[in-house]
Design a protein around this motif. Structure first.
Motif: not given
Length: 592
Positions: A68-92
């Motif tokens: 976010l600080e670097r305004r790096d859109m590709p890395e931002f989207l990649n980290q959102l995918v990582v978050f989705g995997v972690i969040a789903f695992s934690l929810t389960l």
């Protein structure tokens, strides 16, 4: 009864260590132990997996906020995918842990409730406890509500403590790594504080714990008193409901309403005190909770503004602080729950301890010695003295058997009556082995060869068939046998209701209840039938019918404790006499 160290019943209270040891032994011997241990292992695995996923989520803060600080859109989207995997695992994992929490609490409650019920209803214990003072009040509350609260709180607190410990061990290293070489510049001076964020987090949580302990120190006692008042209210309501007919006939609704309102006032008074105590505790818990929103940023700000932390590193530090603070503040957040747990643990363990003590009464004033009679010997109670109140035995409270020859042979017909003031019911309880305080020795035949028939019997809410063959059931008790027994005692009208479930104690009058008790004896064919004034107050026709039935019980030794001219005329029994202890003491004094 006395509750001091020298009295008949020792103190029931245990230290916290004693309470934990007692309940721990009860759990280890419970049938549910293995199932609970399997659930605990599963919970530990889920907690470790959740902690690992949380650790990964905290690490994710760094690259995400740096992108976010670097305004790096590709890395931002990649980290959102990582978050989705972690969040789903934690929810389960959260769903699985919640299910395991509930099942574990259920199994814990099963073990507690069954254990306490088994200890309470061991033959003779519950009745002995009834004379032990306030500890015997409202056992239903301890068996029902207290076991539920104790099981649920034990499970929740244990899981929370383990979870907090694992979180603390995992994230305190993160905080140390972030601030391991922190240098604080102040007025031209340089101060090095290794692990700066660790120490400030510990200080923050410790301050909250100390304040919570000071503010909430009354909660355990208030909770214990609240449960006692709740039990009193329920007892008053149940008692009123069980006696609606006599209350209405006596026009006693107003008086009963006054007692119910008094019990409600007791509950409301305790709730007011608890409300104030919890409100005061909320000043601490809520205040520190809101402060936790900005506290980690304030604590980490010197490193961020000095350039030692990136924005992503700052967010990692905030996340690690919150995890460590949450772990350290577990005591603060759960202080009221711990107080509740302590109160119910004390009530359940002291009740269980009191029941166990009933098996080993103290020797003040003495206890009656019981032995099993030899084959063909019968019953003997020579020289028996029964104390009405063990502490007041010296003052002459109780009864004694007057005759010196006190052996009853099989097949005899016996009546035990007494002088005015002699408590015949007390002697019946001693003969039944449920009131052991006194002097002398009682020899009894095997328990399964006797029926002890009290004046006021108990009719369970069950089918009439079950009532007739209770308590242990009978083999070969078919419909024809049951019908014949009912007709013998004049209850032929109930023949068609053998499989109906009713409140028989409400449906039948006193004469019919006594007749049903005799029908039970007809079916069970005991060698010894010991009756406690069963014929008292019955209609003459009922007495005559039941005496005729008793007279046809071949091979049964009949012992009637009470005054019944009809029994005496029918059987010409051998007589024994009971004398009040105070009368015996007075006579001895006069002779001296």
């Amino acid at each position: 009864m006395s509750q001091n160290s020298e009295g008949v019943v020792p103190a029931f209270e245990l230290s916290l260590g004693g309470q934990l040891r007692m309940m721990g032994r009860a759990f280890w011997n419970a049938p549910v132990r293995n199932r609970v241990l399997v659930l605990i292992v599963a919970l530990l695995l889920v907690i470790f997996a959740t902690t690992y996923a949380t650790y990964r989520l905290n690490e994710w803060n760094g690259p995400f906020y740096d992108a976010l600080e670097r305004r790096d859109m590709p890395e931002f989207l990649n980290q959102l995918v990582v978050f989705g995997v972690i969040a789903f695992s934690l929810t389960l994992l959260n769903v699985v842990q919640q299910w395991l929490n509930q099942i574990t609490a259920m199994r814990m409650r099963e073990g507690l409730a069954r254990d306490l019920a088994d200890v309470w209803l061991k033959p003779g214990r519950a009745l002995k406890l009834a004379g032990a003072g306030t500890i015997a009040n409202n056992p239903d509350q301890r068996l029902h509500e207290d076991t539920r609260i104790l099981a649920e709180n034990t499970t929740a607190l244990a899981i929370g403590l383990v979870n907090s410990t694992i979180l603390l061990a995992s994230f305190i290293g993160v905080l140390w790594a972030i601030s391991s070489d922190f240098v604080f510049h102040f007025g031209g001076r340089t101060i090095s504080i290794p692990g700066y964020m660790v120490w400030t987090t510990i200080l923050y949580a410790l301050l909250g714990s100390v304040l919570s302990n000071v503010v909430g120190n009354l909660l355990p006692r208030l909770n214990a008193e609240r449960y006692a008042r709740e039990a009193d209210l329920r007892s008053a309501l149940v008692r009123a409901n069980e006696n609606l007919k006599p209350i209405a006939l006596a026009r006693g609704e107003v008086n009963e309403l006054t007692r119910v309102h008094f019990a409600i006032d007791g509950v409301l008074g305790m709730l007011r005190k608890l409300a104030w105590a919890l409100a005061n505790l909320t000043w601490v818990s809520a205040g520190f909770g809101w402060l936790a929103l900005v506290a980690p940023i304030i604590i980490a700000s010197p490193m961020y503004f000095s350039g030692e932390l990136s924005f992503g590193g700052l967010m990692m530090a905030v996340g690690a602080f919150n995890q460590v603070n949450q772990a350290l503040r577990w005591y603060v957040v759960n202080f009221s729950v711990i107080a509740d747990w302590r109160a119910t643990l004390n009530r359940v363990s002291s009740f269980r301890n009191a029941l166990l003590i009933m098996d080993t009464p103290a020797k003040k004033g003495g206890v009656i010695a019981y032995r099993e009679a030899q084959r063909g010997e019968g019953i003997s109670f020579c020289g028996i003295t029964v104390y009405g109140e063990p502490e007041l035995a010296e003052a002459g409270h109780g009864v004694r058997v007057v005759e010196g020859d006190c052996a009853i042979k099989p097949g005899e017909r016996v009546m035990v009556n007494g002088d005015p003031g002699a408590d015949r019911h007390l002697f019946f309880q001693a003969l039944a082995g449920i009131w052991p305080w006194g002097r002398g020795e009682i020899g009894l035949p095997p328990v399964d060869s006797m029926i002890m028939m009290p004046q006021d019997g108990y009719l369970p809410t069950a089918t009439l068939r079950e009532v007739m063959i209770s308590p242990a059931g009978l083999t070969g008790a078919d419909d024809k046998t049951l019908t014949q027994a009912l007709e013998k005692v004049g209850l032929g009208r109930l023949v068609g209701r053998l499989d109906q479930v009713e409140r028989w104690d409400r449906l039948l009058d006193k004469d019919e209840e006594a007749s049903l008790a005799i029908a039970n004896a007809v079916l069970r064919k005991p060698a010894w039938l010991i009756m406690d004034d069963v014929l008292e107050g019955l209609e003459p026709e009922t007495q005559e019918r039941l005496l005729n039935v008793l007279g046809r019980l071949d091979g049964v030794t009949l012992i009637y404790i009470g005054r019944s001219e009809e029994f005496r005329a029918k059987f010409s029994p051998r007589l024994f006499h009971l004398s009040p202890l105070h009368a015996h003491a007075k006579k001895t004094k006069e002779e001296a």
